[in-house]
Design a protein around this motif. Structure first.
Motif, mmCIF file in Angstrom:
data_model
loop_
_atom_site.group_PDB
_atom_site.id
_atom_site.type_symbol
_atom_site.label_atom_id
_atom_site.label_comp_id
_atom_site.label_asym_id
_atom_site.label_seq_id
_atom_site.Cartn_x
_atom_site.Cartn_y
_atom_site.Cartn_z
ATOM 1 N N HIS A 1 43.483 36.001 60.001
ATOM 2 C CA HIS A 1 42.787 37.265 60.277
ATOM 3 C C HIS A 1 43.288 38.331 59.318
ATOM 4 C CE1 HIS A 1 41.607 35.416 64.086
ATOM 5 N NE2 HIS A 1 42.864 34.999 64.162
ATOM 6 N N ALA B 1 47.921 36.205 59.269
ATOM 7 C CA ALA B 1 47.427 35.007 58.583
ATOM 8 C C ALA B 1 48.595 34.083 58.249
ATOM 9 C CB ALA B 1 46.667 35.401 57.316
ATOM 10 N N ARG C 1 40.948 22.368 59.997
ATOM 11 C CA ARG C 1 42.079 22.945 60.740
ATOM 12 C C ARG C 1 42.425 22.108 61.975
ATOM 13 N NH1 ARG C 1 45.956 25.875 60.180
ATOM 14 N NH2 ARG C 1 45.664 27.342 61.871
#
Ligand code: 5GP
Ligand code: MN
Length: 329
Positions: A300, A304, A95
């Motif tokens: 989450h 998301a 990420r």
């Protein structure tokens, strides 16, 4: 109950045993990422260590623009023998985006609050401080700074509070289980963070174009599955005209989530002829991180995102298919 996760000793050892750090965050950073990186850098500097913050950027969100000048390229002379990496607010080291390859040789730790953490624990010396119940990464950094024996200074309190407010939608995503978060917020406020200033720095300063674009997206919203799913999109031509700067996702999602019967919201944004990003939100039970993960994304339970090849129609179809089993009941 709210999170009772304590700071792992291995993270404290990781920090105490080294004097040079590179603090990395996710690409396309947000307030939580930037706040976590800068507050941690400040604390490490106060401990007499060297620390820099690195990011693949771009710094698109209006509220983080002013921090972009703090970020530096990965130091060319950084040596793996005496420098360690701390990756924050990332569910996996990939990420971090374009800087991932340069970070790989270094011993690294990860501090994160996303649902799935893919950071490989390749060696015993890759400590992970993860709490997916933590509403922001800055809250973990707050716990870390405290566990390192430091009192917050005003600048750190402001940065930590900024991240907390960004990721909780200014506390509106918190529940009766989160009293401890308000206790931490109270400490930050006592140390000088101002809710009023923070609110205006997150919600103010938007362009007129951002509201025009939001109006366009709202006007073409479709309701599916009896109104349980709301789906809309930003076209490539709007992206070309208005740019990243005009995106105001939090306000847009807040408006859509306020519609009676809505349980989930999907916003598709076409960024290239054959590439879209998708932003997913749910109010409560639906786990959008799981849906995002099936397409290589993440996030989450209630917020998301993902990237998908294809145009808006294609991506919309895939999204509708993903929600069929969840929303037909
Ligand atoms: P947003 O919709 O605001 O862009 O993102 C919501 C949440 O999903 C954030 O926590 C963000 O980190 C996560 N997210 C967004 N896009 C991606 C993605 O492509 N991959 C992963 N792993 N997470 C994402
Ligand atoms: Mn975050």
């Amino acid at each position: 109950m709210a999170s009772i996760v304590t700071v792992p000793q291995e993270i404290l050892d990781f920090i105490n045993s080294c004097s040079k750090f590179i603090i990395a965050g996710h690409k396309e950073p947000d307030g939580d990422c930037v706040g976590s990186q800068l507050a941690l850098r400040s604390a490490l500097l106060r401990m007499g260590k060297e620390a820099v913050v690195c990011s693949a950027g771009p710094f698109k969100k209006t509220e983080i623009k002013k921090y972009s000048t703090e970020f530096v390229p990965i130091p060319k002379d950084a040596d793996i023998s005496d420098t360690k990496v701390i990756i924050v607010d990332c569910s996996g080291r990939e990420r971090t985006g374009e800087i991932d390859d340069s970070l790989k040789p270094f011993q690294s730790a990860i501090i994160d609050h996303h649902a799935a953490v893919t950071h490989p624990r390749s060696t015993a010396l890759a400590p992970v401080f993860v709490d997916s119940d933590s509403p922001s990464c800055t809250l973990l950094i707050y716990k870390l700074i405290t566990a390192l024996g430091l009192q917050l200074i005003k600048k750190e309190a402001e940065l930590l509070f900024f991240g907390l407010c960004t990721d909780t939608g200014f506390f509106r995503h918190l529940t009766e289980k989160n009293a401890d978060v308000f206790e931490a917020a109270a400490v930050m406020i006592r140390c000088g963070a101002s809710p009023k200033i923070t609110f205006n720095s997150i919600n103010g300063g938007k362009s007129l174009n951002s509201k025009i674009l939001m109006g366009n997206i709202l006007s073409r919203t479709e309701a599916h599955f009896g109104g349980k799913l709301l789906i809309s999109y930003e076209t490539l031509s709007e992206f070309t005209t208005y740019g990243f700067e005009s995106r105001d996702s939090d306000s847009l999602n807040q408006i859509l989530m306020s519609i009676h019967g809505a349980e989930a919201v999907v916003i598709i944004r076409q960024e290239l002829a054959d590439n879209c990003t998708v932003s997913l939100r749910s109010i409560d039970k639906i786990n959008v991180a799981k849906i995002a993960a099936t397409f290589g994304g993440g996030g989450h339970k209630n917020a998301a995102g993902l990237t998908m090849k294809g145009d808006i129609q294609f991506v919309k179809q895939k999204m509708l298919e993903s929600f069929v089993n969840i929303l037909i009941y």
